[in-house]
Design an enzyme around this catalytic site. Structure first.
Site, short mmCIF file in Angstrom:
data_model
loop_
_atom_site.label_atom_id
_atom_site.label_comp_id
_atom_site.label_asym_id
_atom_site.label_seq_id
_atom_site.Cartn_x
_atom_site.Cartn_y
_atom_site.Cartn_z
N GLY A 188 4.70 -6.88 8.75
CA GLY A 188 4.42 -7.99 7.83
C GLY A 188 5.51 -8.12 6.77
O GLY A 188 5.81 -9.22 6.31
N GLY A 229 2.09 1.93 5.55
CA GLY A 229 0.96 1.01 5.69
C GLY A 229 0.96 0.40 7.09
O GLY A 229 1.79 0.75 7.93
N ASP A 232 -0.45 -3.48 9.40
CA ASP A 232 -1.09 -4.79 9.35
C ASP A 232 -2.37 -4.82 10.16
O ASP A 232 -3.32 -5.52 9.80
CB ASP A 232 -0.11 -5.86 9.85
CG ASP A 232 1.12 -5.91 8.97
OD1 ASP A 232 0.96 -6.19 7.78
OD2 ASP A 232 2.22 -5.62 9.45
N LYS A 260 2.78 -3.41 12.84
CA LYS A 260 3.46 -3.36 11.56
C LYS A 260 4.54 -4.43 11.54
O LYS A 260 4.87 -4.99 12.57
CB LYS A 260 4.11 -1.97 11.37
CG LYS A 260 3.07 -0.89 11.15
CD LYS A 260 3.68 0.48 10.91
CE LYS A 260 4.73 0.54 9.85
NZ LYS A 260 4.33 0.00 8.54
N LYS A 318 -8.11 -4.08 7.69
CA LYS A 318 -7.02 -4.02 8.68
C LYS A 318 -7.50 -3.43 10.02
O LYS A 318 -6.74 -3.38 10.98
CB LYS A 318 -5.87 -3.14 8.16
CG LYS A 318 -5.30 -3.52 6.80
CD LYS A 318 -4.28 -4.62 6.93
CE LYS A 318 -3.55 -4.94 5.64
NZ LYS A 318 -2.43 -4.08 5.34
N GLU A 367 11.10 1.27 10.05
CA GLU A 367 9.79 1.95 9.98
C GLU A 367 9.49 2.68 11.28
O GLU A 367 8.95 3.79 11.27
CB GLU A 367 8.68 0.93 9.71
CG GLU A 367 8.67 0.42 8.28
CD GLU A 367 7.62 -0.66 8.05
OE1 GLU A 367 7.16 -0.79 6.93
OE2 GLU A 367 7.27 -1.38 9.00
N THR A 374 0.84 -1.20 0.00
CA THR A 374 0.00 0.00 0.00
C THR A 374 0.88 1.25 0.00
O THR A 374 0.68 2.17 -0.82
CB THR A 374 -0.96 0.01 1.21
OG1 THR A 374 -1.44 -1.31 1.44
CG2 THR A 374 -2.13 0.94 0.98
C1 A5P Z 1 6.29 -3.67 6.40
O1 A5P Z 1 7.24 -4.13 7.32
C2 A5P Z 1 4.96 -3.48 7.04
O2 A5P Z 1 4.95 -2.77 8.23
C3 A5P Z 1 3.91 -2.98 6.08
O3 A5P Z 1 3.75 -1.61 6.14
C4 A5P Z 1 2.64 -3.68 6.44
O4 A5P Z 1 2.92 -5.07 6.47
C5 A5P Z 1 1.51 -3.39 5.48
O5 A5P Z 1 1.80 -3.92 4.23
P1 A5P Z 1 0.73 -4.00 3.07
O6 A5P Z 1 0.32 -2.61 2.75
O7 A5P Z 1 1.45 -4.70 1.95
O8 A5P Z 1 -0.42 -4.83 3.60
#
Ligand code: A5P
Length: 242
Positions: free
Chosen positions: A111, A97, A99, A109, A136, A118, A39
């Site tokens: 994923g 983005g 999770d 966060k 989410k 981050e 995202t």
């Molecule tokens: C990355 O480490 C994550 O914190 C992402 O921001 C989180 O997993 C959201 O990812 P998507 O937008 O792909 O669901």
């Protein structure tokens, strides 16, 4: 609130979410943190598009991951380290983005495995915008999505035991098309920790980080200033943090 298409799939919704957030918040002369995931990358793409077209000038960007960094190279977005004197350790805005998001806008966060950087970028940003699909949104974070914990590899066993004492069931995150545990950009491994009981995110974030051998965990409690929610019918809601 913007009105979107009425039959959007997840991929299209992410594109609209990223574009909407970038269009609403990004201006000339900003220092920007660029998030990770499918995202956040859509916001990065929009920033690249505006920058290339000369509609966005004099931006200074810091990437949260190798994924975001590569996207910037492809798009021609200039990137810097948070330590660069031009950045001065402080950003105006980060778009990322998540999770899971609860009703107090506390997040999980990680994923994508980039949560250490981050969280650093989030904490040194004035404004912090999150872009998520409505699926989410949860009542309690940690209910469906395990909490990622980045750990120094040499300490994984004692850390695993301490996390179990906190009530967590621990799994070592495995690499994909890669033998053994997934390795982060900082050379660490990730333990995904599932809690059967409801957790208090604010105290759990601290408790996990007090364990020696933990580099960071994926509970994010800093204030979210802008939340963009993509609904299944294509509507994008922009909520401002109080
Ligand atoms: C990355 O480490 C994550 O914190 C992402 O921001 C989180 O997993 C959201 O990812 P998507 O937008 O792909 O669901």
């Amino acid at each position: 609130m913007l009105q979107g298409d009425s039959s959007m799939d997840s991929k299209e919704l992410k594109v609209v979410l990223g574009r909407t957030a970038a269009d609403a918040l990004v201006h000339d002369n900003m220092k920007l943190g660029l998030g990770t995931g499918s995202t956040a990358v859509e916001a990065v793409k929009r920033i690249g598009e505006l920058y290339k077209a000369g509609k966005l000038r004099n931006i200074i960007c810091v990437a949260t991951s190798f994924q975001a960094e590569l996207e910037c190279y492809t798009l021609g977005i200039p990137i810097y380290s948070l330590n660069d004197p031009l950045v001065g350790g402080r950003l105006d805005l980060t778009i990322d983005g998540a999770d899971e998001v609860d009703d107090k806008w506390l997040l999980i966060k990680g994923g994508g495995g980039a949560f250490l950087m981050e969280k650093i970028i989030a904490c040194y940003s004035e404004a912090y915008a999150i872009v998520v699909e409505e699926r989410k949104l949860v009542r309690n974070i940690g209910s469906n999505f395990p909490i990622p914990v980045e750990v120094y590899p040499d300490a994984y066993l004692p850390v695993q035991k301490r996390l179990a004492e906190l009530g967590g069931a621990v799994t070592i995150r495995q690499g994909e098309k890669f033998a053994g545990p997934a390795i982060t950009k900082q050379g660490n491994i990730i333990l995904d920790v599932a809690f059967a009981e409801e957790i208090d995110p604010i105290s759990m974030e601290k408790k996990i980080n007090e364990i020696v051998g933990v580099a960071e965990n994926g509970i994010f409690t800093r204030k979210v200033t802008d939340l963009f929610i993509g609904h299944a019918d294509g509507r994008i809601e922009h909520k401002k943090g109080k």
